[in-house]
Design a protein around this motif. Sequence first.
Motif, PDB file in Angstrom:
ATOM      1  N   ALA A   1       0.585 -13.528  -5.702  1.00  0.00           N
ATOM      2  CA  ALA A   1       0.246 -12.514  -4.701  1.00  0.00           C
ATOM      3  C   ALA A   1       0.771 -12.921  -3.334  1.00  0.00           C
ATOM      4  O   ALA A   1       0.772 -14.102  -2.973  1.00  0.00           O
ATOM      5  CB  ALA A   1      -1.263 -12.303  -4.655  1.00  0.00           C
TER       6      ALA A   1
ATOM      7  N   ARG B   1      -5.198  -1.253  -8.691  1.00  0.00           N
ATOM      8  CA  ARG B   1      -5.807  -2.000  -7.583  1.00  0.00           C
ATOM      9  C   ARG B   1      -6.787  -3.036  -8.142  1.00  0.00           C
ATOM     10  O   ARG B   1      -7.476  -2.790  -9.131  1.00  0.00           O
ATOM     11  CB  ARG B   1      -6.541  -1.048  -6.635  1.00  0.00           C
ATOM     12  CG  ARG B   1      -7.109  -1.733  -5.383  1.00  0.00           C
ATOM     13  CD  ARG B   1      -7.751  -0.712  -4.455  1.00  0.00           C
ATOM     14  NE  ARG B   1      -6.784   0.259  -3.962  1.00  0.00           N
ATOM     15  CZ  ARG B   1      -5.971   0.030  -2.929  1.00  0.00           C
ATOM     16  NH1 ARG B   1      -6.019  -1.131  -2.289  1.00  0.00           N
ATOM     17  NH2 ARG B   1      -5.136   0.968  -2.521  1.00  0.00           N
ATOM     18  N   TYR B   2      -6.836  -4.182  -7.502  1.00  0.00           N
ATOM     19  CA  TYR B   2      -7.745  -5.247  -7.923  1.00  0.00           C
ATOM     20  C   TYR B   2      -8.545  -5.750  -6.723  1.00  0.00           C
ATOM     21  O   TYR B   2      -8.116  -5.633  -5.567  1.00  0.00           O
ATOM     22  CB  TYR B   2      -6.969  -6.411  -8.551  1.00  0.00           C
ATOM     23  CG  TYR B   2      -6.010  -7.104  -7.596  1.00  0.00           C
ATOM     24  CD1 TYR B   2      -6.416  -8.191  -6.824  1.00  0.00           C
ATOM     25  CD2 TYR B   2      -4.698  -6.670  -7.472  1.00  0.00           C
ATOM     26  CE1 TYR B   2      -5.543  -8.818  -5.948  1.00  0.00           C
ATOM     27  CE2 TYR B   2      -3.811  -7.294  -6.609  1.00  0.00           C
ATOM     28  CZ  TYR B   2      -4.236  -8.362  -5.838  1.00  0.00           C
ATOM     29  OH  TYR B   2      -3.369  -8.974  -4.967  1.00  0.00           O
ATOM     30  N   ALA B   3      -9.704  -6.285  -7.000  1.00  0.00           N
ATOM     31  CA  ALA B   3     -10.535  -6.935  -5.976  1.00  0.00           C
ATOM     32  C   ALA B   3     -11.114  -8.196  -6.614  1.00  0.00           C
ATOM     33  O   ALA B   3     -11.754  -8.123  -7.665  1.00  0.00           O
ATOM     34  CB  ALA B   3     -11.647  -6.012  -5.509  1.00  0.00           C
TER      35      ALA B   3
ATOM     36  N   PHE C   1       3.288  -8.135  -7.260  1.00  0.00           N
ATOM     37  CA  PHE C   1       2.228  -7.794  -6.310  1.00  0.00           C
ATOM     38  C   PHE C   1       2.802  -7.040  -5.115  1.00  0.00           C
ATOM     39  O   PHE C   1       3.926  -7.308  -4.669  1.00  0.00           O
ATOM     40  CB  PHE C   1       1.523  -9.063  -5.833  1.00  0.00           C
ATOM     41  CG  PHE C   1       0.690  -9.727  -6.891  1.00  0.00           C
ATOM     42  CD1 PHE C   1      -0.601  -9.291  -7.153  1.00  0.00           C
ATOM     43  CD2 PHE C   1       1.193 -10.784  -7.635  1.00  0.00           C
ATOM     44  CE1 PHE C   1      -1.375  -9.899  -8.130  1.00  0.00           C
ATOM     45  CE2 PHE C   1       0.433 -11.404  -8.607  1.00  0.00           C
ATOM     46  CZ  PHE C   1      -0.858 -10.958  -8.862  1.00  0.00           C
TER      47      PHE C   1
ATOM     48  N   GLU D   1      -0.845  -4.997   0.214  1.00  0.00           N
ATOM     49  CA  GLU D   1      -2.142  -4.535  -0.288  1.00  0.00           C
ATOM     50  C   GLU D   1      -2.471  -5.223  -1.607  1.00  0.00           C
ATOM     51  O   GLU D   1      -1.606  -5.820  -2.240  1.00  0.00           O
ATOM     52  CB  GLU D   1      -2.119  -3.006  -0.499  1.00  0.00           C
ATOM     53  CG  GLU D   1      -1.859  -2.204   0.756  1.00  0.00           C
ATOM     54  CD  GLU D   1      -1.893  -0.708   0.480  1.00  0.00           C
ATOM     55  OE1 GLU D   1      -2.806  -0.265  -0.260  1.00  0.00           O
ATOM     56  OE2 GLU D   1      -1.011   0.008   0.977  1.00  0.00           O
ATOM     57  N   GLN D   2      -3.747  -5.102  -2.003  1.00  0.00           N
ATOM     58  CA  GLN D   2      -4.175  -5.691  -3.270  1.00  0.00           C
ATOM     59  C   GLN D   2      -3.880  -4.720  -4.419  1.00  0.00           C
ATOM     60  O   GLN D   2      -4.765  -4.154  -5.054  1.00  0.00           O
ATOM     61  CB  GLN D   2      -5.662  -6.053  -3.215  1.00  0.00           C
ATOM     62  CG  GLN D   2      -5.946  -7.204  -2.275  1.00  0.00           C
ATOM     63  CD  GLN D   2      -7.385  -7.689  -2.364  1.00  0.00           C
ATOM     64  OE1 GLN D   2      -8.149  -7.287  -3.233  1.00  0.00           O
ATOM     65  NE2 GLN D   2      -7.770  -8.575  -1.450  1.00  0.00           N
TER      66      GLN D   2
ATOM     67  N   THR E   1      -0.507 -11.524  -0.506  1.00  0.00           N
ATOM     68  CA  THR E   1      -1.570 -11.301   0.472  1.00  0.00           C
ATOM     69  C   THR E   1      -2.783 -12.153   0.103  1.00  0.00           C
ATOM     70  O   THR E   1      -2.888 -12.651  -1.018  1.00  0.00           O
ATOM     71  CB  THR E   1      -1.991  -9.813   0.477  1.00  0.00           C
ATOM     72  OG1 THR E   1      -2.450  -9.456  -0.835  1.00  0.00           O
ATOM     73  CG2 THR E   1      -0.828  -8.917   0.863  1.00  0.00           C
ATOM     74  N   GLN E   2      -3.682 -12.300   1.044  1.00  0.00           N
ATOM     75  CA  GLN E   2      -4.931 -13.032   0.778  1.00  0.00           C
ATOM     76  C   GLN E   2      -5.912 -12.134   0.036  1.00  0.00           C
ATOM     77  O   GLN E   2      -6.003 -10.943   0.348  1.00  0.00           O
ATOM     78  CB  GLN E   2      -5.543 -13.514   2.094  1.00  0.00           C
ATOM     79  CG  GLN E   2      -4.703 -14.555   2.817  1.00  0.00           C
ATOM     80  CD  GLN E   2      -4.601 -15.857   2.056  1.00  0.00           C
ATOM     81  OE1 GLN E   2      -5.492 -16.198   1.259  1.00  0.00           O
ATOM     82  NE2 GLN E   2      -3.539 -16.597   2.283  1.00  0.00           N
TER      83      GLN E   2
END
Length: 494
Positions: free
Chosen positions: A165, A227-229, A207, A211-212, A167-168
């Motif tokens: 990924a 989308r993932y979290a 990725f 964005e996630q 992004t954080q």
Amino acid sequence: MPTESASCSTARQAKQKRKSHSLSIRRTNSSEQERTGLPRDMLEGQDSKLPSSVRSTLLDLFGQIEREFENLYIENLELRREIDTLNERLAAEGQAIDGAELSKGQLKTKASHSTSQLSQKLKTTYKASTSKIVSSFKTTTSRAACQLVKEYIGHRDGIWDVSVARTQPVVLGTASADHTALLWSIETGKCLVKYAGHVGSVNSIKFHPSEQLALTASGDQTAHIWRYAVQLPTPQPVADTSISGEDEVECSDKDEPDLDGDVSSDCPTIRVPLTSLKSHQGVVIAADWLVGGKQAVTASWDRTANLYDVETSELVHSLTGHDQELTHCCTHPTQRLVVTSSRDTTFRLWDFRDPSIHSVNVFQGHTDTVTSAVFTVGDNVVSGSDDRTVKVWDLKNMRSPIATIRTDSAINRINVCVGQKIIALPHDNRQVRLFDMSGVRLARLPRSSRQGHRRMVCCSAWSEDHPVCNLFTCGFDRQAIGWNINIPALLQEK
């Protein structure tokens, strides 16, 4: 009778030669045994700031070098004896055939020809011995600079692709033939999210740049955006899985991780995508985001690549021209450029920087399937092929590569460390090698019965910002591996 006595004499000489040779070997071995303990004892008694393990490794290496050169010296002496014997035999055969003494010119020609053959044999033996010595040094350097940090085990089939990924929080993504994509905690190796929306093999994962969101390509003829979290677990101390003082050994294809327990069964599962891209008539083998993340490109076995609008899922362009199935696609990190690879031995550069003109350039230089082609920062493209070569190209001069790397095995999806310009080459023969952009080999990742891939390595991915793991590999042994590559040490050795 003269012929009979000559043959007896020759037989006696050969027997004496073998006897003396065996005696010389026994003497060498005995003297070798007497000497091996002396340098080690002397050095161990001296004051040194080196750690004992390093000193022991150095002593072993120097011992190997000495034995190699001793064996080489013995072979040299033996070859010299053979040259002398051959010259005598040629002289005798010349008299027997002609019935008279051959001219000096004829004898010199025959002897020179035989001598050159033996000289070539000596050179070959010398090269083989010295290359073995150099290889031992490179292996030691690789072990010191390339350390296995974490194994990611949980897929039920081979892993085709691995990605990190941008992004954080920074997570690892894997795409597998078991119809799933998994997201992992890099530090702990725990599965965080399972995507099960595809009904075919998941062939790639990428990725979104900001964005996630994840983009996966599948054998079900679609690409999905989902989308993932995730919530990263608390990292645990990393165990030292490195090996020292051991030779790398071959591993059986059956020696694979124990996967009786499905570690992904207890992690959150996503089954429905945000967007499904459906325009291909064949397997979608790869997909990637264009710069900015508002468009995505897919590559398919239907010989086309498609450019989509992410928000509307509409097909913007269909990129045609390849004569056979596509194998990979990649986008430029800062410009609207796309490169597609194919089984037709070419890769193509598609330029979308000018909205009114969509130019295409064809790169020809490989003799077999181009398995992948990737961008680097600047105007370079690196391509890998089943013809066992990797080529570095300048986009401003596409007629011939500026560097060619020749290897001993087919090459799969390559990846370039942009900051340091180091290429990671995953091979069919389970090896992973590191080269710089000029074609100089830097290292080979360690592989033994206890670490490394046990089957074909499918893909590699760099993560330059992660403090622990900066290179990831995946293979058909159903596992991904995180490595710590000491890049300054590799560049210093170069």
